[in-house]
Design a protein around this motif. Structure first.
Motif, PDB file in Angstrom:
ATOM      1  N   ARG A 209      -0.254   6.443  19.299  1.00 52.63           N
ATOM      2  CA  ARG A 209      -0.744   5.310  18.509  1.00 52.63           C
ATOM      3  C   ARG A 209      -1.296   4.206  19.405  1.00 52.63           C
ATOM      4  O   ARG A 209      -1.201   3.029  19.088  1.00 52.63           O
ATOM      5  CB  ARG A 209       0.351   4.768  17.581  1.00 52.63           C
ATOM      6  CG  ARG A 209      -0.253   4.082  16.375  1.00 52.63           C
ATOM      7  CD  ARG A 209       0.722   3.680  15.326  1.00 52.63           C
ATOM      8  NE  ARG A 209      -0.045   3.253  14.149  1.00 52.63           N
ATOM      9  CZ  ARG A 209       0.462   2.977  12.975  1.00 52.63           C
ATOM     10  NH1 ARG A 209       1.730   3.077  12.760  1.00 52.63           N
ATOM     11  NH2 ARG A 209      -0.318   2.599  11.976  1.00 52.63           N
TER      12      ARG A 209
ATOM     13  N   LYS B 184       0.822  -1.212   0.000  1.00 57.61           N
ATOM     14  CA  LYS B 184       0.000   0.000   0.000  1.00 57.61           C
ATOM     15  C   LYS B 184       0.855   1.260   0.000  1.00 57.61           C
ATOM     16  O   LYS B 184       0.646   2.171  -0.807  1.00 57.61           O
ATOM     17  CB  LYS B 184      -0.916   0.000   1.236  1.00 57.61           C
ATOM     18  CG  LYS B 184      -1.517   1.373   1.553  1.00 57.61           C
ATOM     19  CD  LYS B 184      -2.383   1.361   2.775  1.00 57.61           C
ATOM     20  CE  LYS B 184      -1.919   2.064   3.986  1.00 57.61           C
ATOM     21  NZ  LYS B 184      -1.554   3.431   4.038  1.00 57.61           N
ATOM     22  N   ASN B 185       1.825   1.320   0.911  1.00 52.51           N
ATOM     23  CA  ASN B 185       2.545   2.583   1.057  1.00 52.51           C
ATOM     24  C   ASN B 185       3.542   2.844  -0.072  1.00 52.51           C
ATOM     25  O   ASN B 185       4.025   3.957  -0.216  1.00 52.51           O
ATOM     26  CB  ASN B 185       3.209   2.678   2.439  1.00 52.51           C
ATOM     27  CG  ASN B 185       2.164   2.896   3.525  1.00 52.51           C
ATOM     28  OD1 ASN B 185       1.027   3.257   3.231  1.00 52.51           O
ATOM     29  ND2 ASN B 185       2.535   2.658   4.774  1.00 52.51           N
TER      30      ASN B 185
ATOM     31  N   VAL C 229      13.887  15.026  11.308  1.00 57.19           N
ATOM     32  CA  VAL C 229      13.380  13.737  11.786  1.00 57.19           C
ATOM     33  C   VAL C 229      13.382  12.769  10.597  1.00 57.19           C
ATOM     34  O   VAL C 229      13.270  13.200   9.452  1.00 57.19           O
ATOM     35  CB  VAL C 229      11.929  13.820  12.347  1.00 57.19           C
ATOM     36  CG1 VAL C 229      11.850  14.610  13.618  1.00 57.19           C
ATOM     37  CG2 VAL C 229      10.973  14.389  11.318  1.00 57.19           C
ATOM     38  N   VAL C 230      13.527  11.495  10.916  1.00 57.54           N
ATOM     39  CA  VAL C 230      13.505  10.502   9.831  1.00 57.54           C
ATOM     40  C   VAL C 230      12.046  10.352   9.394  1.00 57.54           C
ATOM     41  O   VAL C 230      11.226   9.834  10.148  1.00 57.54           O
ATOM     42  CB  VAL C 230      14.061   9.154  10.324  1.00 57.54           C
ATOM     43  CG1 VAL C 230      14.033   8.124   9.198  1.00 57.54           C
ATOM     44  CG2 VAL C 230      15.476   9.327  10.837  1.00 57.54           C
TER      45      VAL C 230
ATOM     46  N   ILE D 224       3.831  18.145   8.499  1.00 56.38           N
ATOM     47  CA  ILE D 224       4.563  17.921   7.252  1.00 56.38           C
ATOM     48  C   ILE D 224       5.640  19.006   7.078  1.00 56.38           C
ATOM     49  O   ILE D 224       6.000  19.348   5.958  1.00 56.38           O
ATOM     50  CB  ILE D 224       3.637  17.829   6.015  1.00 56.38           C
ATOM     51  CG1 ILE D 224       2.779  19.084   5.854  1.00 56.38           C
ATOM     52  CG2 ILE D 224       2.759  16.604   6.058  1.00 56.38           C
ATOM     53  CD1 ILE D 224       2.142  19.175   4.458  1.00 56.38           C
ATOM     54  N   ASP D 225       6.125  19.507   8.211  1.00 54.56           N
ATOM     55  CA  ASP D 225       7.126  20.583   8.157  1.00 54.56           C
ATOM     56  C   ASP D 225       8.396  20.158   7.398  1.00 54.56           C
ATOM     57  O   ASP D 225       9.012  20.969   6.699  1.00 54.56           O
ATOM     58  CB  ASP D 225       7.491  21.042   9.576  1.00 54.56           C
ATOM     59  CG  ASP D 225       7.987  19.894  10.440  1.00 54.56           C
ATOM     60  OD1 ASP D 225       7.211  18.937  10.646  1.00 54.56           O
ATOM     61  OD2 ASP D 225       9.146  19.924  10.884  1.00 54.56           O
TER      62      ASP D 225
ATOM     63  N   THR E  56       6.337   0.562  13.049  1.00 61.98           N
ATOM     64  CA  THR E  56       5.188   1.062  13.825  1.00 61.98           C
ATOM     65  C   THR E  56       3.869   0.536  13.261  1.00 61.98           C
ATOM     66  O   THR E  56       2.910   0.331  14.008  1.00 61.98           O
ATOM     67  CB  THR E  56       5.175   2.605  13.871  1.00 61.98           C
ATOM     68  OG1 THR E  56       3.976   3.046  14.478  1.00 61.98           O
ATOM     69  CG2 THR E  56       5.290   3.233  12.495  1.00 61.98           C
ATOM     70  N   ASP E  57       3.832   0.287  11.950  1.00 61.25           N
ATOM     71  CA  ASP E  57       2.572  -0.154  11.338  1.00 61.25           C
ATOM     72  C   ASP E  57       2.222  -1.602  11.676  1.00 61.25           C
ATOM     73  O   ASP E  57       1.168  -2.096  11.293  1.00 61.25           O
ATOM     74  CB  ASP E  57       2.620   0.037   9.805  1.00 61.25           C
ATOM     75  CG  ASP E  57       2.677   1.509   9.441  1.00 61.25           C
ATOM     76  OD1 ASP E  57       2.334   2.344  10.294  1.00 61.25           O
ATOM     77  OD2 ASP E  57       3.082   1.825   8.304  1.00 61.25           O
TER      78      ASP E  57
ATOM     79  N   ARG F 147      -4.114  10.531   3.547  1.00 59.79           N
ATOM     80  CA  ARG F 147      -2.832  11.062   3.978  1.00 59.79           C
ATOM     81  C   ARG F 147      -1.861  11.204   2.800  1.00 59.79           C
ATOM     82  O   ARG F 147      -1.170  12.206   2.647  1.00 59.79           O
ATOM     83  CB  ARG F 147      -2.266  10.087   5.024  1.00 59.79           C
ATOM     84  CG  ARG F 147      -0.949  10.461   5.575  1.00 59.79           C
ATOM     85  CD  ARG F 147      -1.094  11.506   6.632  1.00 59.79           C
ATOM     86  NE  ARG F 147       0.186  12.012   7.068  1.00 59.79           N
ATOM     87  CZ  ARG F 147       0.363  13.198   7.613  1.00 59.79           C
ATOM     88  NH1 ARG F 147      -0.663  13.998   7.799  1.00 59.79           N
ATOM     89  NH2 ARG F 147       1.540  13.588   7.988  1.00 59.79           N
TER      90      ARG F 147
HETATM   91  N1  EPU Z   1       7.226  13.992  11.185  1.00 60.70           N
HETATM   92  C1  EPU Z   1       7.503  15.298  11.466  1.00 60.70           C
HETATM   93  N2  EPU Z   1       7.525  16.189  10.430  1.00 60.70           N
HETATM   94  C2  EPU Z   1       7.281  15.826   9.136  1.00 60.70           C
HETATM   95  C3  EPU Z   1       7.014  14.492   8.863  1.00 60.70           C
HETATM   96  C4  EPU Z   1       6.972  13.584   9.907  1.00 60.70           C
HETATM   97  O1  EPU Z   1       7.727  15.666  12.615  1.00 60.70           O
HETATM   98  O2  EPU Z   1       7.331  16.682   8.253  1.00 60.70           O
HETATM   99  C5  EPU Z   1       7.211  13.004  12.278  1.00 60.70           C
HETATM  100  C6  EPU Z   1       5.831  12.382  12.455  1.00 60.70           C
HETATM  101  O3  EPU Z   1       5.028  13.164  13.297  1.00 60.70           O
HETATM  102  C7  EPU Z   1       6.185  11.034  13.034  1.00 60.70           C
HETATM  103  C8  EPU Z   1       7.528  10.685  12.390  1.00 60.70           C
HETATM  104  O4  EPU Z   1       8.049  11.915  11.899  1.00 60.70           O
HETATM  105  O5  EPU Z   1       6.366  11.135  14.414  1.00 60.70           O
HETATM  106  C9  EPU Z   1       7.458   9.709  11.225  1.00 60.70           C
HETATM  107  O6  EPU Z   1       6.519  10.151  10.267  1.00 60.70           O
HETATM  108  P1  EPU Z   1       6.643   9.792   8.704  1.00 60.70           P
HETATM  109  O7  EPU Z   1       6.743  11.067   7.950  1.00 60.70           O
HETATM  110  O8  EPU Z   1       7.715   8.789   8.520  1.00 60.70           O
HETATM  111  O9  EPU Z   1       5.231   9.156   8.420  1.00 60.70           O
HETATM  112  P2  EPU Z   1       4.354   9.314   7.123  1.00 60.70           P
HETATM  113  O10 EPU Z   1       5.231   9.404   5.927  1.00 60.70           O
HETATM  114  O11 EPU Z   1       3.333  10.383   7.302  1.00 60.70           O
HETATM  115  C10 EPU Z   1       4.228   6.801   6.538  1.00 60.70           C
HETATM  116  C11 EPU Z   1       3.162   5.769   6.391  1.00 60.70           C
HETATM  117  C12 EPU Z   1       2.575   5.423   7.749  1.00 60.70           C
HETATM  118  C13 EPU Z   1       3.703   4.959   8.678  1.00 60.70           C
HETATM  119  C14 EPU Z   1       4.832   5.992   8.727  1.00 60.70           C
HETATM  120  C15 EPU Z   1       6.043   5.518   9.510  1.00 60.70           C
HETATM  121  C16 EPU Z   1       2.258   6.291   4.228  1.00 60.70           C
HETATM  122  C17 EPU Z   1       1.140   6.821   3.423  1.00 60.70           C
HETATM  123  N3  EPU Z   1       2.105   6.302   5.543  1.00 60.70           N
HETATM  124  O12 EPU Z   1       3.598   7.941   7.102  1.00 60.70           O
HETATM  125  O13 EPU Z   1       1.729   4.323   7.493  1.00 60.70           O
HETATM  126  O14 EPU Z   1       3.197   4.778   9.988  1.00 60.70           O
HETATM  127  O15 EPU Z   1       5.260   6.300   7.390  1.00 60.70           O
HETATM  128  O16 EPU Z   1       6.556   4.340   8.976  1.00 60.70           O
HETATM  129  O17 EPU Z   1       3.263   5.825   3.690  1.00 60.70           O
HETATM  130  C18 EPU Z   1      -0.102   2.893   7.805  1.00 60.70           C
HETATM  131  O18 EPU Z   1       0.196   2.344   6.745  1.00 60.70           O
HETATM  132  O19 EPU Z   1      -0.920   2.400   8.616  1.00 60.70           O
HETATM  133  C19 EPU Z   1       0.546   4.155   8.155  1.00 60.70           C
HETATM  134  C20 EPU Z   1       0.058   4.974   9.059  1.00 60.70           C
END
Ligand code: EPU
Length: 431
Positions: free
Chosen positions: A334, A22-23, A163-164, A124-125, A307-308, A93
């Motif tokens: 979570r 999915k992702n 952040v990663v 999304i900063d 985490t997922d 998202r």
């Molecule tokens: N974060 C920031 N700033 C940002 C982006 C992220 O502070 O600009 C923080 C977030 O708040 C979080 C951490 O960084 O604490 C990780 O967030 P990440 O950006 O990696 O998450 P994401 O890209 O929004 C994707 C998956 C999520 C999965 C996370 C972590 C997609 C569409 N979503 O989200 O998947 O939990 O990576 O692996 O790819 C799911 O599939 O159930 C799901 C939620």
């Protein structure tokens, strides 16, 4: 109202075929915007998030056609707008990938703020910091729409992520793909879907090196040609069935997986006493060999424990006597689903980022709801352990990310069905 109804108490046996990730799919489909010719994407999961992102691309003017159950034809050459501000965009998202793709192709993008699963603040900063470093001006319009605009093309740069972030890493790759010069992303995320997106872009002629490490180098190119590309298997869907097999003390074979992507999960299952046998593209999970032991997990960016898979693993730990500790280090909040487990009789307390599980407490059937996608999968795993009938509501969350979940669990011997409730009446829905 649609619900899943599960009569549990039976171990799972048999085989399950894992769908495309999915992702990866929700990034690769919008990434086609960058291409200068049509593409065919294969091994696409048949889930509602994919339908949603496909419809969003159609709204932008792309020609998106389903060739068969798991393949999409996407022709992006007639896209007529960089405004993605409809309700559909707000509903998921991953619509934030439209920002990187539209900015990378056209130098400007207007995208509604993303929705998706709610587990605390989801900033999304880091995405915006990356776009700005590439020369874009970004602003929030009416509190609900992000606008990113370059004077011409994005320009290659050096970005260190604070952040990663999976999303920021992929979005910056998209925006940098056709930029002038080279972009270096440091402290990049390393998830398998990041490598998959880079492989897809490179197959079209992009020049991306280092995906899968924490330094990614993207040298901008002018033209991307059409390709046929097959998406990697879904690591989290596979992890979900592995947890379900262990939680019911069953023995299953999970097909169409990349065992290497599952290392962090298999290591933990082995520590608990589950016998894992890896083959080239499948994995056998056998929890019938010896009694399982408690264990602790801490979620981390890849290659750490994902985490997922945290809620699903928590559902497994509930079945094992002893105290297990889960440490959620990726998301702030979570654990909203834990109260549903407590309603089933689980003994779990949450203290900040820790969930402390006193496993082995007798579980009883209770109506529960999916509070998000993975929590919903975890409700199924809990329900499969219970001698009795569990009704799970809010199943639209589960269907966002799991293809044919009912049929796949049924094929493993589970007694699970989807029903439509109208007052006192219940009608089974067939896929
Ligand atoms: N974060 C920031 N700033 C940002 C982006 C992220 O502070 O600009 C923080 C977030 O708040 C979080 C951490 O960084 O604490 C990780 O967030 P990440 O950006 O990696 O998450 P994401 O890209 O929004 C994707 C998956 C999520 C999965 C996370 C972590 C997609 C569409 N979503 O989200 O998947 O939990 O990576 O692996 O790819 C799911 O599939 O159930 C799901 C939620």
């Amino acid at each position: 109202m649609e619900k899943f109804v599960v009569n549990g108490g039976k171990p799972l046996f048999g085989e399950v075929n894992i769908s495309g990730a999915k992702n990866a799919a929700v990034a690769i489909i919008p990434a086609v915007i960058l291409c200068d010719e049509p593409c065919q994407i294969e091994n696409i999961p048949n889930i509602s998030d994919v339908s949603l992102i496909s419809r969003i691309l159609q709204q932008l003017g792309a020609n998106v056609r389903r060739i068969n159950k798991s393949s999409l034809y996407i022709d992006p050459t007639h896209i007529r707008t960089c405004n993605a501000t409809t309700e559909l965009v707000r509903g998921m998202r991953a619509s934030y990938y439209l920002l990187g793709a539209l900015l990378g192709k056209y130098g400007n993008a207007k995208v509604a703020l993303p929705g998706g699963c709610n587990f605390g603040v989801r900033p999304i900063d880091q995405h915006l910091k990356g776009f700005e470093a590439l020369g874009a001006e970004t602003r929030l319009v009416d509190g609900a729409i992000i606008e990113a605009k370059c004077n011409g093309k994005p320009v290659g740069t050096h970005i260190y992520l604070d952040v990663v972030s999976v999303g920021a890493t992929m979005n910056i790759m998209l925006a940098a793909c056709k930029a002038e010069g080279q972009t270096i992303i440091e402290n990049a995320a390393k998830e398998p879907h990041i490598v998959d997106l880079a492989n897809f872009l490179n197959s079209m002629g992009a020049d991306i090196r280092g995906a899968g490490t924490d330094v990614i180098k993207v040298r901008g190119v002018d033209y991307l040609h059409g390709v046929t590309y097959s998406i990697i298997p879904d690591q989290i869907e596979a992890g979900t069935y592995m947890c379900a097999a262990a939680a019911t003390r069953g023995c299953i074979t999970v097909n169409n997986v990349t065992p290497k992507h599952l290392d962090s999960i298999t290591v933990k299952l082995r520590e608990m006493g589950v016998k894992i046998t890896e083959y080239d593209e499948s994995i056998q999970v056998d929890a019938t060999v010896k009694p399982l032991k408690r264990c602790n997990i801490k979620t981390m960016p890849h290659p750490g424990f994902p985490t997922d898979c945290q809620p699903q693993f928590t559902a497994l730990l509930m079945s094992v006597p002893g105290t297990s500790i889960v440490n959620e280090s990726v998301w702030d909040n979570r654990y909203q689903y834990i109260s549903q487990f407590v309603n089933m009789g689980a003994q779990i307390s949450v203290e900040g980022r820790l969930a402390i599980i006193e496993g082995g407490a007798p579980l009883t059937a209770a109506p529960v709801k999916a509070t998000d996608l993975r929590a919903g999968a975890a409700m199924i795993i809990a329900a499969l352990q219970i001698n009795g009938t569990t009704e799970i509501s809010n199943i639209q969350f589960i269907e966002r990310g799991y293809e044919n979940v009912i049929d796949k669990f049924k094929a493993l011997g589970a007694d699970i069905k989807k029903v439509y409730f109208t007052g006192d009446n219940e009608a089974e829905l067939r896929a």
